[in-house]
Design an enzyme around this catalytic site. Structure first.
Site, PDB file in Angstrom:
ATOM      1  N   GLU A 217       0.833  -1.196   0.000  1.00  0.00           N
ATOM      2  CA  GLU A 217       0.000   0.000   0.000  1.00  0.00           C
ATOM      3  C   GLU A 217       0.870   1.249   0.000  1.00  0.00           C
ATOM      4  O   GLU A 217       1.659   1.486   0.932  1.00  0.00           O
ATOM      5  CB  GLU A 217      -0.919   0.030   1.224  1.00  0.00           C
ATOM      6  CG  GLU A 217      -1.799   1.278   1.263  1.00  0.00           C
ATOM      7  CD  GLU A 217      -2.653   1.380   2.496  1.00  0.00           C
ATOM      8  OE1 GLU A 217      -3.279   2.435   2.701  1.00  0.00           O
ATOM      9  OE2 GLU A 217      -2.701   0.395   3.267  1.00  0.00           O
ATOM     10  N   LYS A 349      -7.558 -15.520  16.298  1.00  0.00           N
ATOM     11  CA  LYS A 349      -7.784 -15.137  14.895  1.00  0.00           C
ATOM     12  C   LYS A 349      -9.243 -14.806  14.583  1.00  0.00           C
ATOM     13  O   LYS A 349      -9.728 -15.057  13.486  1.00  0.00           O
ATOM     14  CB  LYS A 349      -7.267 -16.230  13.957  1.00  0.00           C
ATOM     15  CG  LYS A 349      -5.776 -16.492  14.136  1.00  0.00           C
ATOM     16  CD  LYS A 349      -5.270 -17.683  13.362  1.00  0.00           C
ATOM     17  CE  LYS A 349      -3.804 -17.923  13.685  1.00  0.00           C
ATOM     18  NZ  LYS A 349      -3.271 -19.140  13.075  1.00  0.00           N
ATOM     19  N   ASP A 425       2.410 -14.269  12.684  1.00  0.00           N
ATOM     20  CA  ASP A 425       1.262 -14.876  12.014  1.00  0.00           C
ATOM     21  C   ASP A 425       0.332 -13.754  11.531  1.00  0.00           C
ATOM     22  O   ASP A 425      -0.294 -13.081  12.360  1.00  0.00           O
ATOM     23  CB  ASP A 425       0.523 -15.790  12.983  1.00  0.00           C
ATOM     24  CG  ASP A 425      -0.551 -16.622  12.300  1.00  0.00           C
ATOM     25  OD1 ASP A 425      -1.006 -16.216  11.211  1.00  0.00           O
ATOM     26  OD2 ASP A 425      -0.956 -17.651  12.861  1.00  0.00           O
ATOM     27  N   HIS A 523      -2.838  10.083  -1.201  1.00  0.00           N
ATOM     28  CA  HIS A 523      -3.001   8.765  -1.817  1.00  0.00           C
ATOM     29  C   HIS A 523      -2.925   8.840  -3.331  1.00  0.00           C
ATOM     30  O   HIS A 523      -2.432   7.920  -3.983  1.00  0.00           O
ATOM     31  CB  HIS A 523      -4.329   8.132  -1.372  1.00  0.00           C
ATOM     32  CG  HIS A 523      -4.209   7.368  -0.095  1.00  0.00           C
ATOM     33  ND1 HIS A 523      -3.885   6.044  -0.049  1.00  0.00           N
ATOM     34  CD2 HIS A 523      -4.334   7.756   1.198  1.00  0.00           C
ATOM     35  CE1 HIS A 523      -3.833   5.632   1.209  1.00  0.00           C
ATOM     36  NE2 HIS A 523      -4.101   6.657   1.987  1.00  0.00           N
TER      37      HIS A 523
END
Length: 537
Positions: A217, A349, A425, A523
């Site tokens: 990004e 998670k 992770d 952006h």
């Protein structure tokens, strides 16, 4: 090949061999001509000097001088001829023989290489056909081939044939497939490249750090870097570790709710904790049971174990300890039916209120005071604008959306980037990104107090992806690679504070961009490109 075989049978002559076959007369003649050459040379030099002294013309020669010149030329020709033949026969023969030998070796190696390649390609083709037909499972290639990279290349070709899709663009070369075997990734066919940027310096607890961030990004690293700058020039950030404990919650079932409640009371009785902890702690040198929390749903009991895990993230460590306890409990509760080592009361998670309230992994709060001048010059906004926007966006807006731990601008952006770079992770980004961002005007409204509170940052510096070369290098950059030799768990705790400080910088910069109306422009500048990448490819 016949010539090579024949030449390989010929003995290699050596200088020692040649000396043994030369006759003795040659040695005598050599001595005579050496003596004659130097004697005549001395005679002619003496006569030349006398003629110069007497002013006699050099071209006028006597019979003795003529004989001397003839003997000089004859001896010179002999000696030149003798040594010339010797050097020629020695070196030329050796060079020729050595050249033949090298040429034959080269031919033999080439033929062996070609034969090996043909045999290898035939074996590979047969194996590919077996994978395509389903005769050989793809997951067994590493054990069958004995080379992880070779197995990956065979699997890749088989996959292309099965799917009819090309994997061009997915790199295969340049990766250590041995390092992931049995540890990180099964059935690899290549690897994905993610660029790593560095933001910093970050001043955290008086220490300068540079933070690696793996992301695709645009603007993310630049924005975080701006936040670091604002924090740095304002005196730095302070991080505090509130809790440190990984959790695992199995689910067990009884014949009645009453029986499930009996086990709940037994586990929550303080007098029983020491015994249960001793059973739990046998599983690891670093795993130490801290707390047991139970919840009942009918006749089902969910037992949430919390334990310290040293510098490891600790999921495997706590799971082994839990299994030990369950085995122990079944001796006194034989009617207990273990349904699963994890019953989602952990919770791993997934966005869960239990993690938001109780914490999981490392619970950290990080704060900084940003000077009014820095807010104006570096962040291009005002303290009042940031405080108001934070209340309406991160607090009120998130509440209206029913957010669970999402009272922030984009904490998960920074968490994911640091996690990927350091071998954590990535899926645990979900609960690790639980964050509430607070902004308040201080010092009579002139300066900005900004903080992030993150109750469930799940990180480790040993095990899993942290052992891969690239991720290990990023951990080394932060000074937290591997297990701490001074204090067990200190590297992982420091990494958790780095994550929180990075989130603090990212929140500060993004909120400032929104308050100043710069979000869209930044952006469009950093996250858009007019380059024809596809055309170049």
């Amino acid at each position: 090949m016949d010539a090579c075989r024949q030449s390989s049978l010929k003995p290699y002559p050596t200088r020692d061999n040649k000396k043994t076959v030369l006759p003795t007369s040659i040695a005598i003649s050599n001595g005579l001509f050496f003596t004659l050459f130097f004697s005549v040379t001395y005679f002619l030099l003496v006569r030349w000097r006398e003629k110069i002294r007497d002013s006699t013309p050099l071209h006028v020669v006597t019979m003795s001088e003529m004989a001397g010149i003839i003997m000089f030329v004859a001896s010179f020709i002999y000696l030149v001829g003798f040594f010339g033949v010797s050097f020629y026969s020695d070196d030329e023969d050796e060079e020729e023989i050595e050249g033949d030998h090298v040429e034959c070796e080269s031919i033999n190696k080439d033929l062996l290489k070609e034969t090996t390649m043909v045999m290898s390609s035939e074996a590979d083709e047969a194996l590919i056909q077996e994978v395509v037909s389903g005769k050989t499972p793809s997951y067994s290639l590493e054990s069958k081939v004995g080379d992880c990279k070779h197995a990956a290349s065979i699997r890749r070709v088989a996959l292309e044939r099965i799917t009819g899709k090309s994997l061009n663009g997915l790199p295969l070369e340049g990766f250590d497939y041995e390092s992931i075997f049995g540890q990180c990734c099964e059935m690899p066919v290549g690897y994905v490249q993610i660029p790593v940027g560095v933001a910093g310096p970050m001043l955290l607890d008086g220490k300068e750090l540079y933070v690696p961030m793996a992301t695709t990004e645009g603007c993310l690293v630049a924005s975080t870097n701006r936040g670091f700058k604002a924090i740095y020039v304002s005196g730095g950030a302070t991080g505090v570790l509130l809790k440190d404990g990984m959790t695992r919650a199995p689910v067990v079932r009884f014949g009645s709710a009453k029986r499930a409640a009996e086990l709940k009371f037994f586990l929550e009785e303080p007098l029983n904790f020491e015994t249960i902890a001793s059973v739990f702690n046998k599983s690891s040198r670093f795993g130490r049971l801290q707390r047991i929390q139970c919840a009942i749903a009918g006749k089902n009991l969910y037992i949430r174990f919390t334990c310290s895990t040293g510098d490891a993230m600790g999921m495997n460590m706590v799971s082994k300890g839990v299994q030990n306890v369950l085995n122990y409990l079944q001796l006194d509760f034989p009617d207990m039916d273990i349904l699963g080592i994890s019953g989602n009361y952990c919770s791993d998670k997934k966005p869960a209120a239990v993690n938001w309230i109780e914490g999981r992994g490392k619970s950290v709060v990080c704060e900084a005071i940003i000077n009014e001048q820095v807010v104006t010059k570096v962040l291009k906004t005002t303290v009042a604008s940031l405080v108001e926007l934070n209340m309406l966006k991160n607090l009120t807006g998130s509440a209206l959306a029913g957010a669970l731990g999402g009272f922030n601008a984009h904490a998960s952006n920074i968490v994911s980037a640091v996690y990927i770079a350091t071998g954590q992770d990535p899926a645990q980004n979900i609960e690790s990104s639980h964050c509430i961002t607070m902004m308040e005007a201080v010092n009579e409204g002139k300066d900005l107090h900004v903080s992030v509170t993150m109750p469930s940052i799940e990180v480790g510096t040993v095990g899993g992806g942290t052992q891969l070369a690239s991720q290990s290098a990023c951990l080394n950059l932060l000074g937290v690679k591997g297990a701490s030799k001074e204090s067990a768990g200190s590297n992982a705790r420091q990494l958790a504070k780095v994550v929180a400080a990075s989130v603090l910088a990212g929140e500060l910069s993004l909120m400032s961009a929104i308050a100043a109306g710069q979000l869209v422009n930044s952006h469009m500048k950093y996250n858009r490109s007019s380059k024809d990448i596809a055309g170049k490819a």
